[in-house]
Design an enzyme around this catalytic site. Structure first.
Site, PDB file in Angstrom:
ATOM      1  N   ARG A  48      -3.221 -16.315  11.505  1.00 48.30           N
ATOM      2  CA  ARG A  48      -4.018 -17.431  11.438  1.00 48.30           C
ATOM      3  C   ARG A  48      -4.325 -18.529  12.293  1.00 48.30           C
ATOM      4  NH1 ARG A  48      -0.301 -18.878   6.465  1.00 48.30           N
ATOM      5  NH2 ARG A  48       1.235 -18.062   7.780  1.00 48.30           N
ATOM      6  N   TYR A  70       0.641  -1.084  -0.003  1.00 49.82           N
ATOM      7  CA  TYR A  70       0.034  -0.082   0.024  1.00 49.82           C
ATOM      8  C   TYR A  70       0.857   1.252  -0.276  1.00 49.82           C
ATOM      9  CZ  TYR A  70      -2.658  -4.165   0.764  1.00 49.82           C
ATOM     10  OH  TYR A  70      -3.287  -5.191   0.560  1.00 49.82           O
ATOM     11  N   ARG A 117       2.861  -0.528  11.526  1.00 52.91           N
ATOM     12  CA  ARG A 117       3.423  -1.891  10.853  1.00 52.91           C
ATOM     13  C   ARG A 117       4.119  -1.500   9.612  1.00 52.91           C
ATOM     14  NH1 ARG A 117       0.380  -7.444   9.625  1.00 52.91           N
ATOM     15  NH2 ARG A 117       1.475  -8.653  11.087  1.00 52.91           N
TER      16      ARG A 117
HETATM   17  C1  LIG Z   1      -7.473 -13.244   5.871  1.00 49.88           C
HETATM   18  C2  LIG Z   1      -6.171 -12.202   6.043  1.00 49.88           C
HETATM   19  C3  LIG Z   1      -6.424 -11.001   6.175  1.00 49.88           C
HETATM   20  C4  LIG Z   1      -5.194 -10.061   6.504  1.00 49.88           C
HETATM   21  N1  LIG Z   1      -5.327  -8.918   6.377  1.00 49.88           N
HETATM   22  C5  LIG Z   1      -4.433  -7.979   6.747  1.00 49.88           C
HETATM   23  C6  LIG Z   1      -4.464  -6.603   7.387  1.00 49.88           C
HETATM   24  O1  LIG Z   1      -5.772  -6.168   6.815  1.00 49.88           O
HETATM   25  N2  LIG Z   1      -3.485  -5.920   7.586  1.00 49.88           N
HETATM   26  C7  LIG Z   1      -2.134  -6.441   7.648  1.00 49.88           C
HETATM   27  O2  LIG Z   1      -1.387  -5.683   8.089  1.00 49.88           O
HETATM   28  N3  LIG Z   1      -2.279  -7.741   7.649  1.00 49.88           N
HETATM   29  C8  LIG Z   1      -3.109  -8.748   7.189  1.00 49.88           C
HETATM   30  N4  LIG Z   1      -2.849  -9.739   7.021  1.00 49.88           N
HETATM   31  C9  LIG Z   1      -1.723 -10.485   7.443  1.00 49.88           C
HETATM   32  C10 LIG Z   1      -1.482 -10.921   8.930  1.00 49.88           C
HETATM   33  O3  LIG Z   1      -1.622  -9.965   9.904  1.00 49.88           O
HETATM   34  C11 LIG Z   1      -0.124 -11.880   9.382  1.00 49.88           C
HETATM   35  O4  LIG Z   1       0.845 -10.691   9.251  1.00 49.88           O
HETATM   36  C12 LIG Z   1       0.247 -13.068   8.334  1.00 49.88           C
HETATM   37  O5  LIG Z   1      -1.177 -13.570   8.608  1.00 49.88           O
HETATM   38  C13 LIG Z   1       1.150 -13.656   8.969  1.00 49.88           C
HETATM   39  O6  LIG Z   1       0.822 -14.017  10.449  1.00 49.88           O
HETATM   40  P1  LIG Z   1       0.304 -15.557  10.702  1.00 49.88           P
HETATM   41  O7  LIG Z   1       1.556 -16.426  10.214  1.00 49.88           O
HETATM   42  O8  LIG Z   1       0.188 -15.792  12.091  1.00 49.88           O
HETATM   43  O9  LIG Z   1      -1.061 -15.814   9.877  1.00 49.88           O
HETATM   44  C14 LIG Z   1      -4.108 -10.764   6.979  1.00 49.88           C
HETATM   45  C15 LIG Z   1      -3.826 -12.228   6.820  1.00 49.88           C
HETATM   46  C16 LIG Z   1      -5.027 -12.926   6.551  1.00 49.88           C
HETATM   47  C17 LIG Z   1      -4.782 -14.480   6.859  1.00 49.88           C
HETATM   48  S1  SF4 Z   2      -7.966 -21.933   6.968  1.00 51.05           S
HETATM   49 FE1  SF4 Z   2      -6.099 -23.145   6.979  1.00 51.05          FE
HETATM   50  S2  SF4 Z   2      -4.409 -21.534   7.134  1.00 51.05           S
HETATM   51 FE2  SF4 Z   2      -6.541 -20.364   7.606  1.00 51.05          FE
HETATM   52  S3  SF4 Z   2      -6.488 -20.335   9.693  1.00 51.05           S
HETATM   53 FE3  SF4 Z   2      -7.777 -21.948   9.200  1.00 51.05          FE
HETATM   54  S4  SF4 Z   2      -6.269 -23.648   9.265  1.00 51.05           S
HETATM   55 FE4  SF4 Z   2      -4.982 -22.001   9.373  1.00 51.05          FE
END
Ligand SMILES: Cc1cc2nc3c(=O)[nH]c(=O)nc-3n(C[C@H](O)[C@H](O)[C@H](O)COP(=O)(O)O)c2cc1C
Ligand code: SF4
Length: 494
Positions: free
Chosen positions: A418, A246, A293
């Protein structure tokens, strides 16, 4: 991410007893700037669930989504990327006008009530530039392409046919539509080819466009107004979205070659992000949390890497950011080509894989992959003599991983997107010594696939055994998926 890719098993999890959890770093408080203390170092980072109205208002589904996270009582919950302008942006939350305040107030009230006032609540605020859907070639050549004398000239040279120099516009358009591809590549500019193949995308370097040229003049005020509204709505703070694909992330990138003092050297690229931070701080006041962030590594050709991210982090901390949240990748530059009628999505290419890594990964695997980046940012901030907390995310879903990161001083707060989606109660389960009941994320990105198609985000692990028509189980538009995680059977009283 370098090949060869292999499927990684989830790391084994040993869950703590309630006493061990009570003594842990993860469940100890952390100060987020001068004004705010989160009671745990657990954190749900921003996740867009595609539940707002088309006009950007909070809906009952938005309330249910955040209320459900709040019932798991994370230390901090960050509300999805929320648009700061008053322009249509699809079903994404917006905070660009006072008319959004009542809905945002309701959201705050719901999170306070569901968490018993324990969860700190931040609003992520975002500015983005226009991106269009990939056009059908007919539409592109017949309507969108702005034809110029240069096209006629290049077509004449490419075909060896003099007549194209004076050709009628309609003829020129039909000739280009007829192809072949190598001819089109010789006639269109690189940006025009990109518009044809991916859809037109504005860049911060498009200084010939007045609204892009004016960004440094306009953005500090827009972000400050958004922060003032978030404060009025009752949030504990804002998170400035300087990450991923962005506008603000694009200012930080070395790909930003603006010639107006806001692009080029790293000092020039960080200038607008610092001016925005200063404007937000001035408007929001000292006693309110303002975090940033940003990316620890852009992971694209010509992008910045960990060393420059660490330098940015130290500058944000010096400028008074109350925390720094480190993410990775998620860029348009290497995104997969979208289908005709779809827009490019910044989480489909190699940098997107780094942003939301899956179990299909290189030798290093997806778990805690960003930790060295957060550690580098934290070291630079500490070297500058500041204690600003650093939040890390990316494939962290067990107590031991989180506790290890904190014990080694690699970060101060551990975020899980997630894993919290898969099981919003997971913090509470671990804290109560009931970690064995955690529904563990499989990191295979069913949720991300929904996000990509702008469909209501849900988790594939959520129970689908519900009685059709049961009003206590709100369903997604397709009628097949529950919209909120199932309740924790056997949840202890608060
Ligand atoms: C469905 C979804 C929507 C997301 N939307 C944003 C968002 O609005 N802003 C942002 O900074 N990161 C967003 N992310 C990234 C997450 O905040 C995070 O950095 C990323 O999923 C990695 O972390 P995790 O391995 O714990 O999922 C999004 C991730 C997912 C899965
Ligand atoms: S859909 Fe899959 S990757 Fe996403 S939160 Fe659920 S288990 Fe994790």
């Amino acid at each position: 991410m370098t090949d060869p890719r292999v499927r990684h098993p989830l790391p084994p999890a040993r869950w703590p007893t309630e006493e061990e959890a009570a003594r842990s770093r993860l469940f100890s408080p952390v100060r987020l700037g001068r004004s705010l203390v989160a009671e745990q170092r657990t954190w749900v980072p921003a996740m867009v669930p595609w539940r707002a109205t088309a006009e950007g208002f909070v809906t009952p589904e938005v309330l249910d989504w955040y209320g459900r996270f709040a019932r798991g009582r994370p230390g901090t919950l960050v509300v999805e990327a929320t648009g700061i302008r008053d322009v249509p942006s699809g079903p994404l939350l917006r905070v660009g006008h006072d008319r959004f305040l009542p809905g945002l107030r309701e959201l705050v009230a719901r999170v306070r009530a569901e968490s018993g006032g324990r969860t700190r609540l931040l609003l992520q605020v975002i500015h983005f530039l226009a991106i269009r859907r990939r056009p059908a070639p007919e539409a592109y050549f017949r309507r969108y392409l702005e034809t110029t004398a240069a096209h006629r000239e290049r077509l004449a040279v490419a075909t060896g046919e003099e007549r194209w120099r004076g050709a009628l516009e309609a003829e020129l358009r039909e000739r280009l539509l007829a192809g072949p591809r190598d001819l089109v590549e010789r006639v269109l500019s690189p940006r025009e080819l990109e518009a044809l193949d991916f859809g037109h995308r504005e860049r911060v370097g498009d200084e010939h466009l007045p609204h892009v040229r004016d960004l440094p003049r306009v953005l500090p005020g827009l972000f400050a107004d958004a922060a003032a509204r978030a404060r009025a709505a009752g949030f504990d703070g804002v998170e400035l979205h300087y990450a991923h694909a962005y506008t603000m992330a694009s200012f930080l990138s070395p790909l930003n070659r603006r010639a107006d003092g806001y692009g080029g050297t790293r000092e020039e690229r960080v200038r607008l992000p610092l001016e925005v931070l200063a404007a937000v701080r001035a408007r929001a006041g000292e006693g309110w949390c303002v975090g940033v962030r940003f990316l620890g590594d852009e992971v694209i050709e010509g992008g910045f890497r960990a060393d420059e991210a660490a330098w940015f982090g130290a500058r944000f901390a010096e400028a008074g950011a109350d925390y720094l949240s480190v993410s990775k990748g998620g860029k348009f530059e290497d995104a997969r080509q979208p289908s005709v009628g779809e827009a490019a999505y910044p989480y489909t290419g190699p940098s997107g894989q780094e942003c939301m890594p899956t179990t299909l990964s290189d030798a290093r695997g997806p778990f805690g992959r960003n930790v060295p980046l957060a550690a580098a940012v934290r070291a630079a901030v500490r070297a500058a003599g500041l204690e600003t907390p650093v939040v890390v995310s990316g494939g962290i879903g067990t107590f031991e991983e989180a506790e290890g990161i904190l014990a080694r001083g690699e970060a101060d707060v551990v975020a899980a997107a997630r894993q919290s989606l898969a099981d919003p109660d997971w913090f509470l389960k671990v804290r109560r010594g009931r970690g064995a009941e955690v529904r563990r994320c499989t990191y295979t990105n069913y949720c991300e696939g929904l996000d990509q198609r702008h469909r209501q985000v849900t988790c594939k692990l959520w129970d689908r055994a519900f009685a059709p028509g049961d009003p206590s189980v709100p369903l997604a538009a397709d009628g097949k998926r529950r919209l909120v995680a199932p309740e924790w059977e056997g949840r202890p009283p608060a």
